[in-house]
Design a protein around this motif. Structure first.
Motif, short mmCIF file in Angstrom:
data_model
loop_
_atom_site.label_atom_id
_atom_site.label_comp_id
_atom_site.label_asym_id
_atom_site.label_seq_id
_atom_site.Cartn_x
_atom_site.Cartn_y
_atom_site.Cartn_z
N ALA A 55 -44.93 19.74 -45.31
CA ALA A 55 -45.29 20.13 -46.68
C ALA A 55 -44.93 21.59 -46.92
CB ALA A 55 -46.78 19.91 -46.91
N SER A 56 -44.20 21.84 -48.01
CA SER A 56 -43.77 23.20 -48.35
C SER A 56 -44.91 23.98 -48.99
CB SER A 56 -42.59 23.16 -49.31
OG SER A 56 -41.48 22.52 -48.72
N SER A 57 -45.01 25.24 -48.64
CA SER A 57 -45.96 26.14 -49.30
C SER A 57 -45.29 26.73 -50.54
CB SER A 57 -46.38 27.26 -48.36
OG SER A 57 -45.27 28.12 -48.09
N ALA A 58 -46.09 27.36 -51.39
CA ALA A 58 -45.54 28.01 -52.58
C ALA A 58 -44.55 29.10 -52.18
CB ALA A 58 -46.67 28.59 -53.42
N THR A 59 -44.86 29.84 -51.13
CA THR A 59 -43.97 30.91 -50.67
C THR A 59 -42.65 30.35 -50.17
OG1 THR A 59 -45.86 32.29 -50.05
CG2 THR A 59 -43.74 32.82 -49.05
N GLN A 60 -42.70 29.26 -49.43
CA GLN A 60 -41.47 28.64 -48.92
C GLN A 60 -40.62 28.09 -50.05
OE1 GLN A 60 -43.41 25.96 -46.16
NE2 GLN A 60 -42.76 27.19 -44.39
N LEU A 61 -41.25 27.54 -51.06
CA LEU A 61 -40.50 27.02 -52.20
C LEU A 61 -39.84 28.16 -52.98
CD1 LEU A 61 -42.87 24.19 -53.46
CD2 LEU A 61 -40.64 23.91 -52.37
N THR A 62 -40.56 29.25 -53.15
CA THR A 62 -39.99 30.41 -53.84
C THR A 62 -38.74 30.91 -53.10
OG1 THR A 62 -42.13 31.10 -54.74
CG2 THR A 62 -40.42 32.78 -54.57
N ALA A 63 -38.85 31.02 -51.77
CA ALA A 63 -37.71 31.48 -50.97
C ALA A 63 -36.57 30.48 -51.02
CB ALA A 63 -38.15 31.71 -49.53
N GLY A 64 -36.90 29.19 -50.99
CA GLY A 64 -35.87 28.16 -51.02
C GLY A 64 -35.14 28.11 -52.35
N ILE A 65 -35.87 28.29 -53.45
CA ILE A 65 -35.26 28.31 -54.77
C ILE A 65 -34.28 29.47 -54.89
CG2 ILE A 65 -35.74 28.71 -57.22
CD1 ILE A 65 -38.37 27.12 -56.77
N ALA A 66 -34.70 30.63 -54.38
CA ALA A 66 -33.83 31.80 -54.41
C ALA A 66 -32.59 31.58 -53.55
CB ALA A 66 -34.60 33.03 -53.93
N ALA A 67 -32.77 30.96 -52.37
CA ALA A 67 -31.64 30.71 -51.47
C ALA A 67 -30.65 29.72 -52.09
CB ALA A 67 -32.15 30.19 -50.13
N ALA A 68 -31.16 28.64 -52.69
CA ALA A 68 -30.29 27.65 -53.31
C ALA A 68 -29.54 28.26 -54.49
CB ALA A 68 -31.11 26.44 -53.76
N SER A 69 -30.24 29.07 -55.27
CA SER A 69 -29.62 29.69 -56.44
C SER A 69 -28.50 30.64 -56.05
CB SER A 69 -30.70 30.42 -57.25
OG SER A 69 -30.14 30.98 -58.43
N ALA A 70 -28.71 31.38 -54.96
CA ALA A 70 -27.72 32.38 -54.52
C ALA A 70 -26.73 31.81 -53.52
CB ALA A 70 -28.45 33.57 -53.90
N GLY A 71 -26.99 30.60 -53.00
CA GLY A 71 -26.14 30.06 -51.96
C GLY A 71 -26.28 30.81 -50.65
N ARG A 72 -27.45 31.36 -50.43
CA ARG A 72 -27.71 32.20 -49.26
C ARG A 72 -28.44 31.39 -48.20
NH1 ARG A 72 -30.78 35.44 -51.57
NH2 ARG A 72 -32.78 34.69 -50.76
N VAL A 73 -27.94 31.39 -46.99
CA VAL A 73 -28.50 30.56 -45.93
C VAL A 73 -29.81 31.13 -45.41
CG1 VAL A 73 -27.25 31.73 -44.06
CG2 VAL A 73 -27.95 29.35 -43.78
N GLN A 74 -30.73 30.25 -45.08
CA GLN A 74 -31.95 30.61 -44.37
C GLN A 74 -32.22 29.56 -43.30
OE1 GLN A 74 -35.34 30.65 -46.99
NE2 GLN A 74 -35.05 28.57 -47.67
N HIS A 75 -32.85 29.94 -42.23
CA HIS A 75 -33.09 29.01 -41.13
C HIS A 75 -34.07 27.91 -41.54
CE1 HIS A 75 -31.92 32.29 -37.96
NE2 HIS A 75 -30.94 31.97 -38.78
N ALA A 76 -34.01 26.79 -40.80
CA ALA A 76 -35.00 25.74 -41.01
C ALA A 76 -36.38 26.29 -40.66
CB ALA A 76 -34.67 24.54 -40.14
N ARG A 77 -37.37 25.89 -41.44
CA ARG A 77 -38.72 26.40 -41.23
C ARG A 77 -39.71 25.24 -41.19
NH1 ARG A 77 -38.50 31.41 -45.65
NH2 ARG A 77 -36.77 32.51 -44.66
N HIS A 78 -40.79 25.45 -40.48
CA HIS A 78 -41.84 24.45 -40.42
C HIS A 78 -42.89 24.75 -41.48
CE1 HIS A 78 -40.77 22.10 -36.85
NE2 HIS A 78 -40.21 23.23 -36.43
N GLY A 79 -43.25 23.70 -42.23
CA GLY A 79 -44.29 23.84 -43.23
C GLY A 79 -45.59 23.27 -42.72
N GLY A 80 -46.28 22.56 -43.61
CA GLY A 80 -47.55 21.95 -43.23
C GLY A 80 -47.37 20.61 -42.56
N GLU A 81 -48.36 19.76 -42.70
CA GLU A 81 -48.35 18.46 -42.04
C GLU A 81 -47.30 17.54 -42.65
OE1 GLU A 81 -52.08 16.47 -41.41
OE2 GLU A 81 -53.17 18.34 -41.66
#
Length: 224
Positions: free
Chosen positions: A193-219
């Motif tokens: 499960a994604s947190s609000a912070t992870q979604l914010t970072a993911g939206i920014a990464a997708a928008s910019a095409g900027r890579v970020q490592h895989a991350r673990h969320g919730g359950e």
């Protein structure tokens, strides 16, 4: 001394077949064991690429549309026709950053994540022209529709009655979210499960095409 008149008996065809089977059984067992381990092992190709700073191409698919959603002023002109059809192909979304969320109505962490996803869609993704797509899987259609009504989900959703697409992405359970740039390359992944912070970072990464490592969320819940 043996009687020269008595000739040694030769093994019949059936005996040779049995001997062959006996000799091949260990090899067959080893082969099945290797296949079982391989089939159950998660596909780490995408996560490995992200860890090296690479952006692998998102595996393509075409799935039945479950809900067209409310696209907003930025996404409506280019994607309205896509979600009016009976099915949606990932290649039809090229040119638009995408958050692809795998979920199921029977998944408790998906239920807990749903309000967070909806807020991120309405407040961040949609106003920036980033598309959130829910991919309902291993589910009953009526249950999926009830889930979306209950959580007032108004982003587009598609449906895979199996786990075939999830397997091509290396997903091991639900929920999982993949962040895809406008060029169709995966730039991020949240397992669980994604947190609000992870979604914010993911939206920014997708928008910019900027890579970020895989991350673990919730359950999450394992695939059925």
């Amino acid at each position: 001394m043996s009687d020269p008149a008595v000739k040694p008996q030769r093994a019949g065809p059936a005996r040779w077949v049995l001997r062959g089977l006996a000799a091949s059984l260990p090899l067959l067992f080893i082969g099945l064991l290797i296949y079982g381990v391989t089939a159950q092992s998660p596909n780490k190709t995408i996560d490995d690429a992200l860890s090296r700073g690479q952006t692998p191409a998102a595996p393509l698919f075409r799935l039945a549309a479950l809900q067209g959603g409310s696209l907003g002023t930025l996404l409506q002109p280019t994607l309205a026709a896509v979600f009016r059809g009976r099915s949606v192909a990932l290649r039809e979304l090229r040119g638009t950053p995408v958050l692809l969320n795998f979920w199921a109505s029977w998944c408790v962490p998906c239920q807990e994540e749903a309000p967070t996803l909806e807020r991120a869609w309405r407040q961040q993704a949609r106003p920036r022209g980033v598309l959130l797509v829910g991919l309902d899987m291993q589910d009953v259609t009526s249950d999926a529709r009830s889930f979306m009504r209950h959580y007032a989900i108004d982003y587009p959703n598609i449906r895979d009655p199996t786990d075939a697409v999830a397997r091509t992405y290396g997903a091991t359970g639900v929920p999982e979210t993949f962040f895809i740039g406008a060029s169709g390359q995966i730039v991020g992944h949240v397992i669980g499960a994604s947190s609000a912070t992870q979604l914010t970072a993911g939206i920014a990464a997708a928008s910019a095409g900027r890579v970020q490592h895989a991350r673990h969320g919730g359950e999450q819940r394992p695939l059925r």
